[in-house]
Design an enzyme around this catalytic site. Structure first.
Site, PDB file in Angstrom:
ATOM      1  N   CYS A 152       6.739   8.113  -0.079  1.00 38.78           N
ATOM      2  CA  CYS A 152       6.583   9.415  -0.749  1.00 38.78           C
ATOM      3  C   CYS A 152       6.222  10.489   0.273  1.00 38.78           C
ATOM      4  CB  CYS A 152       5.491   9.351  -1.815  1.00 38.78           C
ATOM      5  SG  CYS A 152       5.792   8.155  -3.129  1.00 38.78           S
ATOM      6  N   CYS A 194       1.291   6.534  -1.212  1.00 38.05           N
ATOM      7  CA  CYS A 194       2.635   5.958  -1.064  1.00 38.05           C
ATOM      8  C   CYS A 194       3.287   6.458   0.228  1.00 38.05           C
ATOM      9  CB  CYS A 194       3.454   6.342  -2.294  1.00 38.05           C
ATOM     10  SG  CYS A 194       5.225   6.114  -2.136  1.00 38.05           S
TER      11      CYS A 194
END
Length: 105
Positions: free
Chosen positions: A35, A32
């Site tokens: 993230c 991600c």
């Protein structure tokens, strides 16, 4: 310091051990992009707020925890006090993350 959670039991133990302290949980994944962007900031907050417990859950490694916490997207930040969820938001928003911590501390 950010504690890596690797099981449902470890997650529950961390919530129990926190007592009255605020617990901030970062649900993320290695693939991600957002993230990865917010991770260093999350770690810096753990140094700044020593009276707050910071946990990291990789949703691929701990699907049972992510499912139980009803995580739909990453990153999702959840906030717990005395084992109860008191707040949540999704997205790599640094300002909102720190503001939400300050709201519950």
């Amino acid at each position: 310091m950010v504690k890596q959670i690797d099981s449902k039991d470890a997650f529950q133990e961390a919530l129990d051990a926190a007592g009255d302290k605020l617990v901030v949980v970062d649900f993320s994944a290695t693939w991600c992009g957002p993230c990865k962007m917010i991770k260093p900031f999350f770690h810096s907050l753990s140094e700044k707020y020593s009276n707050v417990v910071f946990l990291e859950v990789d949703v691929d490694d701990c699907q049972d925890v992510a499912s139980e916490c009803e995580v739909k997207c990453m990153p999702t930040f959840q906030f717990f006090k005395k084992g109860q969820k008191v707040g949540e938001f999704s997205g790599a928003n640094k300002e909102k993350l720190e503001a939400t911590i300050n709201e519950f501390v």
